[in-house]
Design an enzyme around this catalytic site. Structure first.
Site, PDB file in Angstrom:
ATOM      1  N   ASP A 232       7.765 -25.722 -24.459  1.00 12.21           N
ATOM      2  CA  ASP A 232       9.080 -25.161 -24.755  1.00 12.21           C
ATOM      3  C   ASP A 232       9.483 -24.182 -23.655  1.00 12.21           C
ATOM      4  O   ASP A 232       9.029 -23.040 -23.634  1.00 12.21           O
ATOM      5  CB  ASP A 232       9.046 -24.470 -26.117  1.00 12.21           C
ATOM      6  CG  ASP A 232      10.366 -23.795 -26.475  1.00 12.21           C
ATOM      7  OD1 ASP A 232      11.362 -24.019 -25.744  1.00 12.21           O
ATOM      8  OD2 ASP A 232      10.401 -23.052 -27.474  1.00 12.21           O
TER       9      ASP A 232
ATOM     10  N   GLU B 154      -3.769  -8.839   0.872  1.00 11.32           N
ATOM     11  CA  GLU B 154      -4.697  -7.719   0.669  1.00 11.32           C
ATOM     12  C   GLU B 154      -4.291  -6.961  -0.599  1.00 11.32           C
ATOM     13  O   GLU B 154      -3.728  -5.865  -0.539  1.00 11.32           O
ATOM     14  CB  GLU B 154      -4.677  -6.783   1.874  1.00 11.32           C
ATOM     15  CG  GLU B 154      -5.067  -7.445   3.197  1.00 11.32           C
ATOM     16  CD  GLU B 154      -4.919  -6.509   4.381  1.00 11.32           C
ATOM     17  OE1 GLU B 154      -4.681  -5.294   4.177  1.00 11.32           O
ATOM     18  OE2 GLU B 154      -5.027  -6.981   5.529  1.00 11.32           O
TER      19      GLU B 154
ATOM     20  N   GLU C  36      -4.365  -4.606  -3.804  1.00  8.46           N
ATOM     21  CA  GLU C  36      -5.068  -3.409  -4.274  1.00  8.46           C
ATOM     22  C   GLU C  36      -4.835  -3.246  -5.773  1.00  8.46           C
ATOM     23  O   GLU C  36      -3.823  -3.720  -6.306  1.00  8.46           O
ATOM     24  CB  GLU C  36      -4.567  -2.169  -3.524  1.00  8.46           C
ATOM     25  CG  GLU C  36      -4.834  -2.212  -2.027  1.00  8.46           C
ATOM     26  CD  GLU C  36      -4.110  -1.136  -1.245  1.00  8.46           C
ATOM     27  OE1 GLU C  36      -4.526  -0.879  -0.101  1.00  8.46           O
ATOM     28  OE2 GLU C  36      -3.131  -0.559  -1.773  1.00  8.46           O
TER      29      GLU C  36
ATOM     30  N   GLU D  42     -10.573   2.059  -2.131  1.00  8.15           N
ATOM     31  CA  GLU D  42      -9.400   2.410  -1.343  1.00  8.15           C
ATOM     32  C   GLU D  42      -9.229   3.938  -1.302  1.00  8.15           C
ATOM     33  O   GLU D  42     -10.067   4.693  -1.788  1.00  8.15           O
ATOM     34  CB  GLU D  42      -8.137   1.728  -1.921  1.00  8.15           C
ATOM     35  CG  GLU D  42      -7.696   0.503  -1.124  1.00  8.15           C
ATOM     36  CD  GLU D  42      -7.300   0.847   0.310  1.00  8.15           C
ATOM     37  OE1 GLU D  42      -6.938   2.013   0.580  1.00  8.15           O
ATOM     38  OE2 GLU D  42      -7.362  -0.056   1.157  1.00  8.15           O
TER      39      GLU D  42
ATOM     40  N   GLU E 190      -9.887  -2.451  -3.301  1.00  4.68           N
ATOM     41  CA  GLU E 190      -9.296  -3.582  -2.581  1.00  4.68           C
ATOM     42  C   GLU E 190     -10.374  -4.634  -2.345  1.00  4.68           C
ATOM     43  O   GLU E 190     -11.507  -4.302  -1.986  1.00  4.68           O
ATOM     44  CB  GLU E 190      -8.710  -3.136  -1.240  1.00  4.68           C
ATOM     45  CG  GLU E 190      -8.102  -4.284  -0.428  1.00  4.68           C
ATOM     46  CD  GLU E 190      -7.489  -3.812   0.889  1.00  4.68           C
ATOM     47  OE1 GLU E 190      -7.672  -4.514   1.907  1.00  4.68           O
ATOM     48  OE2 GLU E 190      -6.841  -2.744   0.899  1.00  4.68           O
TER      49      GLU E 190
ATOM     50  N   ARG F 143       0.743   2.324  12.158  1.00  4.20           N
ATOM     51  CA  ARG F 143       0.732   1.859  10.766  1.00  4.20           C
ATOM     52  C   ARG F 143       1.858   2.439   9.923  1.00  4.20           C
ATOM     53  O   ARG F 143       1.897   2.215   8.720  1.00  4.20           O
ATOM     54  CB  ARG F 143      -0.628   2.177  10.112  1.00  4.20           C
ATOM     55  CG  ARG F 143      -1.764   1.319  10.667  1.00  4.20           C
ATOM     56  CD  ARG F 143      -3.107   1.729  10.103  1.00  4.20           C
ATOM     57  NE  ARG F 143      -4.185   0.937  10.696  1.00  4.20           N
ATOM     58  CZ  ARG F 143      -4.705  -0.155  10.151  1.00  4.20           C
ATOM     59  NH1 ARG F 143      -4.253  -0.604   9.007  1.00  4.20           N
ATOM     60  NH2 ARG F 143      -5.682  -0.800  10.747  1.00  4.20           N
TER      61      ARG F 143
ATOM     62  N   GLU G  79       1.780  -8.598   9.979  1.00  5.00           N
ATOM     63  CA  GLU G  79       1.381  -7.982   8.716  1.00  5.00           C
ATOM     64  C   GLU G  79       2.556  -7.200   8.136  1.00  5.00           C
ATOM     65  O   GLU G  79       2.974  -6.187   8.692  1.00  5.00           O
ATOM     66  CB  GLU G  79       0.196  -7.042   8.937  1.00  5.00           C
ATOM     67  CG  GLU G  79      -0.266  -6.351   7.651  1.00  5.00           C
ATOM     68  CD  GLU G  79      -1.274  -5.234   7.918  1.00  5.00           C
ATOM     69  OE1 GLU G  79      -2.270  -5.179   7.191  1.00  5.00           O
ATOM     70  OE2 GLU G  79      -1.042  -4.417   8.835  1.00  5.00           O
TER      71      GLU G  79
ATOM     72  N   ARG H  27       3.806  -4.763   5.373  1.00  6.66           N
ATOM     73  CA  ARG H  27       3.062  -3.757   4.625  1.00  6.66           C
ATOM     74  C   ARG H  27       3.779  -3.246   3.369  1.00  6.66           C
ATOM     75  O   ARG H  27       3.254  -2.399   2.650  1.00  6.66           O
ATOM     76  CB  ARG H  27       2.736  -2.575   5.548  1.00  6.66           C
ATOM     77  CG  ARG H  27       1.899  -2.979   6.748  1.00  6.66           C
ATOM     78  CD  ARG H  27       1.749  -1.850   7.764  1.00  6.66           C
ATOM     79  NE  ARG H  27       1.141  -0.654   7.203  1.00  6.66           N
ATOM     80  CZ  ARG H  27      -0.166  -0.485   6.998  1.00  6.66           C
ATOM     81  NH1 ARG H  27      -0.998  -1.456   7.319  1.00  6.66           N
ATOM     82  NH2 ARG H  27      -0.623   0.630   6.485  1.00  6.66           N
TER      83      ARG H  27
END
Length: 446
Positions: A55, A134, A136, A191, A198, A318, A335, A337
């Protein structure tokens, strides 16, 4: 995790050899919640012939009650036997795509929608889009009644070990369970925040990787419960500490060649990589609604807690939204983030793929990299460097989504409309609520 190439005959043979008694037919709704229909193994032939009906009107964002009949088409390569339920015989699972009664793919199926994006990718000459996630998560204690508390299971920090990291045994059991299911776990660690963990597993083609994310969440929650803990993928469960992200490492391939790598180009990134990067940057404000889909997501996207806040990129720094890890050759990747683990992985990867491909189609040039710490720049410095902000609330992210035709098309009309309606309800409910912070600030003062 390497997918098996199972046939219906293979599965029928395994069922007899392994004493499989129940079968979970799993799929994901628009909000990213795993759903399943469990059937006794006597229904196996019906399942394998794509005749299992459910359904659809009872599933968030699927169809109205007068259109409720939907069919589950199992992907045989996702066959897996769960190791933790064997009291009455073993339980296996198959991940399914959703089809209409007329045999056409259902437009509201997130997994099917990702397949549509992959068809667009293949029309441009690429053969695969790889994802290394990755994710967490936090571990909270359960009380004697089995209810969730806000007590963390440890006070550990980044890469701590026992006795500071009291989640080590739980995390180790999760890794062992994942490996028994075929995952290739690359790293497992505590972490930055207390109670935060992680576990990284090997990249795969994006459809398999999204299946793996959903399986990973199920395993983590199941094993945590056995340790008297609750695992949550909520982006920001506690004030004052880092939230949980799900960094996404992405690359396009043509056959065995990484289309993002060019040893003779600047930073050894190909023109395709720069164009894909340009597309991600251009559509970042709009796809944030999909990659950070809850009110709580925006409590993580604030300065000071390692999560990105600004639309920029860098090779090493970063603080920007997108980083280019130093590995090259087959490991060349971008990557992103900002993504958090509350996102529906199938929808998130569909919009990220189409955003990047838009950059490739239009041969976009990304803004220059930002190699200094953006968090210490003032507004004028950011403006001079052409750095914009990510949306600060779900409400603002939805406004950006409504303006972006590429991201909307990546979702398709059905999913886009259903997602928007659901998230407007969420925002309206949130803005009407009164928080403890407001009472502390205003109740006595006014």
């Amino acid at each position: 995790m390497t997918k098996a190439t199972n046939t219906a005959a293979d599965i029928q043979k395994i069922v007899k050899e392994e004493n499989v008694r129940f079968l979970r037919l799993m799929f994901t709704d628009i909000l990213g919640t795993i759903k399943n229909v469990e059937v006794p193994i006597s229904q196996l032939d019906k399942v394998l012939e794509n005749k299992m009906m459910f359904d659809g009107s009872s599933i968030e964002g699927f169809v109205r009650i007068e259109e409720s009949d939907m069919y589950l088409y199992p992907d045989l390569s996702t066959w897996m036997i769960f190791p933790w339920e064997s009291e009455h015989g073993k339980v296996a699972r198959l991940i399914c795509d959703i089809y209409n009664p007329d045999g056409t793919p259902f437009a509201g199926d997130p997994r099917g929608n990702l397949k549509r994006a992959l068809s667009d990718m293949e029309s441009l000459g690429f053969t695969s889009f790889n994802l290394g996630p990755e994710p967490e998560f936090f571990l909270f204690k359960l009380n004697e009644q089995g209810d969730i508390t806000t007590d963390l299971n440890d006070q550990g920090g980044y890469f701590d070990f026992a006795p500071t990291d009291l989640g080590e045994n739980c995390r180790r059991d999760i890794v062992l369970e994942l490996e028994s299911l075929g995952f290739e776990v690359e790293a497992s660690h505590h972490e930055v925040a207390p109670g935060q963990h992680e576990i990284d597993f090997k990249y795969a083609n994006v459809l398999e990787a999204c299946d793996n994310i959903q399986t990973f969440k199920l395993v983590v929650k199941t094993i945590a419960r056995k340790h008297g803990l609750h695992a949550t993928f909520m982006p920001k469960p506690l004030f004052g500490i880092n939230g949980s992200g799900m960094h996404c490492n992405m690359s396009l391939f043509k056959g065995s060649e990484n289309a993002f790598f060019d040893k003779d180009n600047d930073m050894q990134l190909s023109d395709t990589a720069y164009q894909f990067l340009g597309g991600l940057l251009e559509h970042a404000r709009a796809f944030t609604a999909i990659c950070n889909p809850t009110v709580n997501s925006y409590k993580r996207l604030v300065p000071g807690f390692e999560a990105p806040v600004y639309v920029a990129w860098s090779g090493r720094n970063r603080s920007p939204l997108i980083r280019v890890p130093e590995s090259r050759g087959l490991s060349t990747r971008l990557e992103l983030r900002s993504v958090d683990p509350s996102a529906n992985p199938y929808l998130a990867m569909a919009v990220l793929l189409q955003s990047g491909l838009d950059g490739v189609k239009r041969e976009l040039t990304p803004t220059p990299p930002v190699n200094s710490n953006i968090y210490v720049m003032d507004e004028e410095e950011r403006e001079a460097a052409n750095i914009s902000d990510l949306p600060s609330t779900l409400h603002n992210a939805l406004k950006e989504l409504r303006k972006d035709s590429i991201v909307k098309e990546a979702l398709g009309e059905h999913i886009y409309n259903s997602f928007l309606v659901s998230k407007r309800f969420e925002w309206d409910a949130y803005k009407q609520s009164v928080s403890e912070w407001e009472r502390e600030q205003y109740l006595e003062l006014y």
